[in-house]
Design an enzyme around this catalytic site. Structure first.
Site, PDB file in Angstrom:
ATOM      1  N   ASP A  34      37.685  50.630  37.967  1.00 40.30           N
ATOM      2  CA  ASP A  34      37.574  50.395  39.402  1.00 40.30           C
ATOM      3  C   ASP A  34      38.594  49.344  39.803  1.00 40.30           C
ATOM      4  O   ASP A  34      39.382  48.889  38.964  1.00 40.30           O
ATOM      5  CB  ASP A  34      36.147  49.929  39.759  1.00 40.30           C
ATOM      6  CG  ASP A  34      35.814  48.546  39.187  1.00 40.30           C
ATOM      7  OD1 ASP A  34      36.660  47.953  38.490  1.00 40.30           O
ATOM      8  OD2 ASP A  34      34.700  48.054  39.453  1.00 40.30           O
ATOM      9  N   ASP A  60      38.596  45.563  41.769  1.00 41.95           N
ATOM     10  CA  ASP A  60      37.671  44.509  42.207  1.00 41.95           C
ATOM     11  C   ASP A  60      38.377  43.498  43.099  1.00 41.95           C
ATOM     12  O   ASP A  60      39.465  43.030  42.766  1.00 41.95           O
ATOM     13  CB  ASP A  60      37.114  43.766  40.977  1.00 41.95           C
ATOM     14  CG  ASP A  60      36.482  44.694  39.963  1.00 41.95           C
ATOM     15  OD1 ASP A  60      35.370  45.177  40.208  1.00 41.95           O
ATOM     16  OD2 ASP A  60      37.117  44.963  38.913  1.00 41.95           O
ATOM     17  N   ASP A  88      35.103  47.603  44.229  1.00 41.85           N
ATOM     18  CA  ASP A  88      34.070  46.587  44.428  1.00 41.85           C
ATOM     19  C   ASP A  88      34.615  45.491  45.324  1.00 41.85           C
ATOM     20  O   ASP A  88      35.674  44.926  45.042  1.00 41.85           O
ATOM     21  CB  ASP A  88      33.666  45.947  43.081  1.00 41.85           C
ATOM     22  CG  ASP A  88      32.707  46.822  42.296  1.00 41.85           C
ATOM     23  OD1 ASP A  88      32.031  47.675  42.900  1.00 41.85           O
ATOM     24  OD2 ASP A  88      32.632  46.644  41.059  1.00 41.85           O
TER      25      ASP A  88
HETATM   26  P1  GTP Z   1      37.152  47.754  34.344  1.00 39.40           P
HETATM   27  O1  GTP Z   1      36.749  47.764  35.772  1.00 39.40           O
HETATM   28  O2  GTP Z   1      36.300  48.637  33.502  1.00 39.40           O
HETATM   29  O3  GTP Z   1      38.595  48.037  34.162  1.00 39.40           O
HETATM   30  O4  GTP Z   1      36.931  46.285  33.756  1.00 39.40           O
HETATM   31  P2  GTP Z   1      36.433  44.983  34.521  1.00 39.40           P
HETATM   32  O5  GTP Z   1      36.537  43.849  33.582  1.00 39.40           O
HETATM   33  O6  GTP Z   1      37.134  44.860  35.836  1.00 39.40           O
HETATM   34  O7  GTP Z   1      34.888  45.287  34.737  1.00 39.40           O
HETATM   35  P3  GTP Z   1      33.978  45.322  36.052  1.00 39.40           P
HETATM   36  O8  GTP Z   1      34.715  45.833  37.229  1.00 39.40           O
HETATM   37  O9  GTP Z   1      32.738  46.062  35.667  1.00 39.40           O
HETATM   38  O10 GTP Z   1      33.542  43.819  36.276  1.00 39.40           O
HETATM   39  C1  GTP Z   1      34.451  42.798  36.670  1.00 39.40           C
HETATM   40  C2  GTP Z   1      33.776  41.466  36.559  1.00 39.40           C
HETATM   41  O11 GTP Z   1      32.707  41.358  37.477  1.00 39.40           O
HETATM   42  C3  GTP Z   1      33.171  41.202  35.180  1.00 39.40           C
HETATM   43  O12 GTP Z   1      33.487  39.892  34.822  1.00 39.40           O
HETATM   44  C4  GTP Z   1      31.694  41.294  35.376  1.00 39.40           C
HETATM   45  O13 GTP Z   1      31.018  40.398  34.532  1.00 39.40           O
HETATM   46  C5  GTP Z   1      31.543  40.913  36.818  1.00 39.40           C
HETATM   47  N1  GTP Z   1      30.398  41.574  37.417  1.00 39.40           N
HETATM   48  C6  GTP Z   1      30.147  42.902  37.463  1.00 39.40           C
HETATM   49  N2  GTP Z   1      29.002  43.144  38.131  1.00 39.40           N
HETATM   50  C7  GTP Z   1      28.547  41.946  38.531  1.00 39.40           C
HETATM   51  C8  GTP Z   1      27.437  41.522  39.314  1.00 39.40           C
HETATM   52  O14 GTP Z   1      26.607  42.314  39.748  1.00 39.40           O
HETATM   53  N3  GTP Z   1      27.340  40.177  39.573  1.00 39.40           N
HETATM   54  C9  GTP Z   1      28.233  39.279  39.118  1.00 39.40           C
HETATM   55  N4  GTP Z   1      28.077  37.991  39.409  1.00 39.40           N
HETATM   56  N5  GTP Z   1      29.284  39.650  38.374  1.00 39.40           N
HETATM   57  C10 GTP Z   1      29.435  40.952  38.090  1.00 39.40           C
HETATM   58 MN    MN Z   2      36.837  46.302  37.331  1.00 41.40          MN
HETATM   59 MN    MN Z   3      33.774  46.217  39.226  1.00 42.64          MN
END
Ligand code: GTP
Ligand code: MN
Ligand code: MN
Length: 368
Positions: free
Chosen positions: A204, A206, A292
């Protein structure tokens, strides 16, 4: 032997947040295997086991060279008996029987396929697997009752399981910037998650959004969502207050700011012509991408930036370090010192590391 001939002893710290973990490392053949076992443990909701495998994999990611013999690992932290035996087998035979049989098992493959549907967690997937369902198509064929997120998840399954490229993430960034600036020109938008850590692809994109004037960010999220919807850019969205369960061992969230912190899980409709000018007219001209969005008050921005940059294991280790070694409680909102009974303020990630008594680790080295 002369000092120059001695193999350097690698002193590896035991918490991932004390180490530098680059994105590209030398032991993928081992870490991928350990992460299959971690994932499988997650599928059976065995968190302890899963974290143990992830910690082992993470130690190998931080090594400056490829592991050749099991003896090289004897002074390293976090490597449990089970992980070591898997590593040993791979070093000796090229593969691990347990990893290969897991990878090939119908249970694992079905859980992987079903948890790969946006909106489907382990519990739901497990129930479906026990009912004999194996794939997203089975959900449709058997007429399973799906919530809105899961319906979108099934509908856009293929797109959402196609890795998002950095180039696509940049196009999404431009759109998000435009939306936010149209509503609040002084707002600050940061790319977080894997792309901030330097990943070339992600599941995704972020973003974290704030405004230098405390309070100006309130009610911003619904406005952003409306703007995007009016432009026809959203295929799905769900906005929530942040209900993520933070650290259980302390009040890591200043109560007064509770309902200002919002997140939006969304699926963007990305016009392909924007990234592929050679696209044929008859080809599909858009694709679905998970995005996100998080809005944070300025006073929490540093904590939110640190908390949303990841990796997941790095975050988990930061919170464990704070709790176990410092008597503090860290969340994406705040840092609470349980001994001094007060919140510690920070306006940058560097300050948070300093509060925690840790050396600063830049995002590109948080790939634990
Ligand atoms: P990919 O998206 O798979 O490429 O990897 P990513 O590291 O970007 O993973 P992800 O988008 O799932 O999460 C990004 C960060 O947001 C990570 O550090 C998670 O721990 C954090 N995170 C995800 N969901 C939540 C949540 O509901 N609350 C909080 N506080 N942090 C979150
Ligand atoms: Mn991500
Ligand atoms: Mn995410």
């Amino acid at each position: 032997p002369k000092p120059s001939e001695v193999t350097p002893v690698i002193r590896m710290k035991s918490y991932a947040c004390q180490r530098r973990t680059p994105l590209k490392h030398h032991n993928s053949f081992l870490t991928e295997a350990l992460e299959i076992l971690a994932e499988n443990a997650e599928f059976s909701e065995n968190e302890g086991r899963s974290v143990a495998f992830r910690r082992s994999a993470s130690v190998l990611k931080a090594l400056p060279h490829a592991v050749r013999t099991i003896d090289e690992l004897k002074d390293l932290p976090c490597l449990g008996e089970h992980s070591l035996s898997v590593i040993k087998e791979i070093l000796e035979d090229g593969t691990s029987r347990e990893v290969e049989s897991t990878r090939q098992s119908e249970q694992f493959q079905a859980m992987k396929a079903l948890t790969g549907v946006f909106g489907v967690g382990v519990k739901t997937a497990d129930r479906w697997v026990r009912e004999g369902l194996r794939s997203p198509l089975d959900l449709v064929d058997t007429g399973q009752k799906l919530n809105h997120a899961q319906q979108a998840g099934v509908q856009y399954y293929k797109d959402l399981n196609t890795p998002v490229t950095r180039k696509e993430a940049m196009v999404i960034s431009v759109i998000v910037e435009k939306a936010v600036k149209a509503l609040l020109p002084e707002a600050i938008i940061t790319l977080t998650g894997g792309f901030r850590r330097g990943k070339e692809v992600g599941h995704d994109v972020d973003f974290l959004i704030t405004h230098p004037e405390e309070g100006a960010e309130e009610k911003l999220m619904p406005k952003i969502v409306n703007w995007l919807e009016d432009q026809g850019l959203l295929l799905y969205q769900k906005t929530t207050r942040n209900s993520y369960l933070e650290s259980k061992d302390g009040p890591a969230r200043p109560p007064s700011n509770m309902d200002r912190f919002e997140r939006c899980f969304s699926i963007f409709k990305l016009e392909q012509s924007k990234i592929d000018s050679n696209a044929h007219a008859e080809a599909s001209s858009w694709r679905a991408i998970r995005v996100d969005l998080v809005v944070s008050p300025y006073s929490q921005f540093a904590f939110a930036t640190l908390g949303w940059t990841g990796s997941k294991l790095f975050e988990r280790e930061l919170r464990r370090w704070a709790g176990q070694e410092k008597g503090m409680s860290l969340s994406s909102h705040a840092l609470y010192d349980s001994k001094k009974k007060c919140y510690l303020q920070a306006s940058s990630e560097e300050e948070i590391f300093t509060h925690l008594g840790l050396e600063y680790i830049p995002p590109s080295e948080r790939n634990a």
